[in-house]
Scaffold this active site. Structure first.
Site, PDB file in Angstrom:
ATOM      1  N   THR A   1       0.753  -1.206  -0.025  1.00 39.75           N
ATOM      2  CA  THR A   1       0.117  -0.056   0.050  1.00 39.75           C
ATOM      3  C   THR A   1       0.925   1.276   0.076  1.00 39.75           C
ATOM      4  O   THR A   1       2.124   1.265   0.461  1.00 39.75           O
ATOM      5  CB  THR A   1      -0.990   0.307   1.332  1.00 39.75           C
ATOM      6  OG1 THR A   1      -1.508   1.135   1.449  1.00 39.75           O
ATOM      7  CG2 THR A   1       0.113  -0.352   2.468  1.00 39.75           C
ATOM      8  N   ASP A   2       0.047   2.390  -0.402  1.00 42.19           N
ATOM      9  CA  ASP A   2       0.903   3.581  -0.343  1.00 42.19           C
ATOM     10  C   ASP A   2       0.978   3.940   1.202  1.00 42.19           C
ATOM     11  O   ASP A   2       1.666   5.021   1.425  1.00 42.19           O
ATOM     12  CB  ASP A   2       0.189   4.672  -1.439  1.00 42.19           C
ATOM     13  CG  ASP A   2      -1.256   4.781  -0.933  1.00 42.19           C
ATOM     14  OD1 ASP A   2      -1.665   4.379   0.003  1.00 42.19           O
ATOM     15  OD2 ASP A   2      -1.891   5.844  -1.472  1.00 42.19           O
ATOM     16  N   GLU A   3       0.157   3.644   1.865  1.00 42.04           N
ATOM     17  CA  GLU A   3       0.389   4.038   3.257  1.00 42.04           C
ATOM     18  C   GLU A   3       1.476   3.905   4.133  1.00 42.04           C
ATOM     19  O   GLU A   3       1.854   4.438   5.102  1.00 42.04           O
ATOM     20  CB  GLU A   3      -1.096   3.566   4.298  1.00 42.04           C
ATOM     21  CG  GLU A   3      -2.404   3.709   3.273  1.00 42.04           C
ATOM     22  CD  GLU A   3      -3.632   3.386   4.147  1.00 42.04           C
ATOM     23  OE1 GLU A   3      -3.591   3.501   5.338  1.00 42.04           O
ATOM     24  OE2 GLU A   3      -4.615   3.075   3.557  1.00 42.04           O
TER      25      GLU A   3
ATOM     26  N   TYR B   1      -1.719  -0.433  10.997  1.00 40.70           N
ATOM     27  CA  TYR B   1      -1.881  -1.272   9.639  1.00 40.70           C
ATOM     28  C   TYR B   1      -0.608  -0.891   8.690  1.00 40.70           C
ATOM     29  O   TYR B   1      -0.131  -1.726   8.303  1.00 40.70           O
ATOM     30  CB  TYR B   1      -3.184  -0.773   9.035  1.00 40.70           C
ATOM     31  CG  TYR B   1      -3.200  -1.062   7.428  1.00 40.70           C
ATOM     32  CD1 TYR B   1      -3.314  -2.375   6.982  1.00 40.70           C
ATOM     33  CD2 TYR B   1      -3.656   0.042   6.517  1.00 40.70           C
ATOM     34  CE1 TYR B   1      -3.093  -2.613   5.591  1.00 40.70           C
ATOM     35  CE2 TYR B   1      -3.213  -0.309   5.107  1.00 40.70           C
ATOM     36  CZ  TYR B   1      -3.200  -1.657   4.729  1.00 40.70           C
ATOM     37  OH  TYR B   1      -3.166  -2.070   3.548  1.00 40.70           O
TER      38      TYR B   1
ATOM     39  N   LYS C   1       2.189  -3.280   7.415  1.00 39.32           N
ATOM     40  CA  LYS C   1       2.734  -3.320   5.950  1.00 39.32           C
ATOM     41  C   LYS C   1       3.993  -3.174   5.588  1.00 39.32           C
ATOM     42  O   LYS C   1       4.799  -3.773   4.695  1.00 39.32           O
ATOM     43  CB  LYS C   1       1.845  -2.724   5.166  1.00 39.32           C
ATOM     44  CG  LYS C   1       0.306  -3.185   5.108  1.00 39.32           C
ATOM     45  CD  LYS C   1       0.051  -4.500   4.426  1.00 39.32           C
ATOM     46  CE  LYS C   1       0.323  -4.683   2.769  1.00 39.32           C
ATOM     47  NZ  LYS C   1      -0.201  -6.046   2.362  1.00 39.32           N
TER      48      LYS C   1
END
Ligand code: NAD
Ligand code: TYD
Length: 358
Positions: free
Chosen positions: A133-135, A159, A163
């Site tokens: 993810t970009d997060e 989260y 990741k």
């Protein structure tokens, strides 16, 4: 030839499997734990398809994963399996550590055992594609440039931290052991079969149910939205021609504040399913307490993927969101089975054994 897909009963994984089998005769072995987010009803159209083998299980179960690898001899593994909801990670981070970090570690080790023993040609052709993810990059200020692959990792939620840790493990297994990995970091997805705990499907189903549409804080947080089928096409492209050990950012060049997204959903519903009293669904919007540590802005610079691998999204936000709203209107049964939890009973009824053609 066979692909091993993990998390293929979730939102993106299931869309990937459906799209893959619509275009290819290559078998998919689909390993999914069927957490609350895993829904075999999404894969109902594959029932009886000999090219799809569903296996209920955990990516952290080394004995099971090793047995699957030995039995099916996949040429690649695509890892979608994860706990994926930021709000849930705030309330209970343990599962995120367990699946996203420990699970990915165990999966890497199982795959390394299988891959090391492959004959040379299969060994060099093998791919471990990790979907991220970009997060992991953290939050951008208003005028900062979009995330490139070189942006530092600065995750802010349990989260995104979990990741980020999994991305680091994948990277290390390449540099240390030579495992042929590629990682993709994608922006927010939307589209069919999205579990209605995430912004867009939640707003659609709440609006139709006459419930309030809860916007966190001032609603001016920005996300970069990509139609899920475009994410799937990017993964197919990366699997085909992506360079080993590289990371590729995937995004739709569609930065939008949350409030605008919610108003767009309301406007489409006003058009496609007008309320009997003539009022707009937008009257249901309410402001609620903000998410703790809420990232303000994500934006993806997807030029590497476009320039190196020739990938571009097929949908604009306007076309993708219209398709999405239309899909939810056309599938009230899928929605109500998810909301009532009945999809679990459906699975019990449809799948008497844990492993078999789905
Ligand atoms: P999802 O929550 O809808 O699906 C996750 C799937 O993984 C579920 O089917 C679940 O049952 C399965 N799973 C969970 N733990 C497992 C375990 N230990 N072993 C096997 N299966 C397990 O998530 P999603 O939105 O489809 O996301 C898929 C992947 O893409 C995730 O890795 C996520 O981080 C990443 N991603 C998601 C988005 C997004 O906007 N949804 C954006 C970028 C990246
Ligand atoms: P979400 O779909 O949970 O994805 P993520 O947190 O991974 O970006 O949320 C998207 C944005 O919408 C995020 O800024 C939080 C916000 N949001 C709301 O304002 N209200 C809601 O009910 C939800 C679920 C999210």
């Amino acid at each position: 030839m066979t692909l091993l897909v993990t998390g293929g009963a979730g939102f993106i994984g299931a869309n990937f499997v459906l799209d893959w089998l619509a275009e290819s005769a290559e078998c998919v072995v689909n390993l999914d734990k069927l957490t609350y987010a895993g829904n075999l009803e999404t894969l109902a159209s594959l029932q009886g398809n000999p090219h799809h083998v569903f296996v209920q299980g955990d990516i952290g179960d080394a004995a099971l994963v090793t047995q699957l690898l030995q039995t099916h001899q996949p040429r690649a593994l695509i890892n979608f399996a994860a706990e994926s909801h930021v709000d849930r990670s705030i309330h209970g981070p343990g599962e995120f550590i367990e699946t996203n970090i420990v699970g990915t570690f165990r999966l890497l080790e199982s795959v390394r055992g299988y891959w090391s023993a492959l004959p040379l040609a299969e060994k060099s052709a093998f791919r471990f594609l990790h979907v991220s993810t970009d997060e992991v990059y953290g939050s951008l200020a208003q005028h900062e440039p979009a995330f490139a692959e070189t942006h530092r990792y600065e995750p802010n939620s349990p989260y995104s931290a979990s990741k980020a840790a999994s991305d680091h493990l994948v990277r290390a297994w390449h540099h240390t052991y030579g495992l042929p990995v590629i990682t993709t970091n994608c922006s927010n997805n939307y589209g069919p079969f999205h579990f209605p705990e995430k912004l867009i499907p939640l707003m659609i189903v709440n609006a139709l149910a006459g419930k309030s549409l809860p916007v966190y804080g001032d609603g001016m947080q920005i996300r970069d939205w990509l139609y899920v089928k475009d994410h799937c096409s990017a993964i197919r492209r990366v699997l085909q021609v992506g360079r080993l050990g590289e990371t590729y950012n995937v995004g739709g060049w569609n930065e939008k504040p949350n409030l605008e997204i919610v108003h767009t959903v309301c406007k489409l519903l006003d058009e496609m399913r007008p309320k009997a009293d003539g009022s707009s669904y937008a009257t249901q919007i309410i402001s609620v307490t903000d998410r703790p540590g809420h990232d303000r802005r994500y934006a993806i610079d997807a030029r590497k993927l476009e320039q190196e691998l020739g990938w571009k999204p097929a949908e604009t936000f306007d076309t993708g969101i219209r398709k999405t709203v239309a899909w939810y209107l056309a599938h009230p049964e899928w929605v109500s089975n998810v909301q009532s939890g009945a999809y679990r009973d459906w699975v019990q009824k449809q799948y008497a054994v844990a492993e078999g053609a789905a």
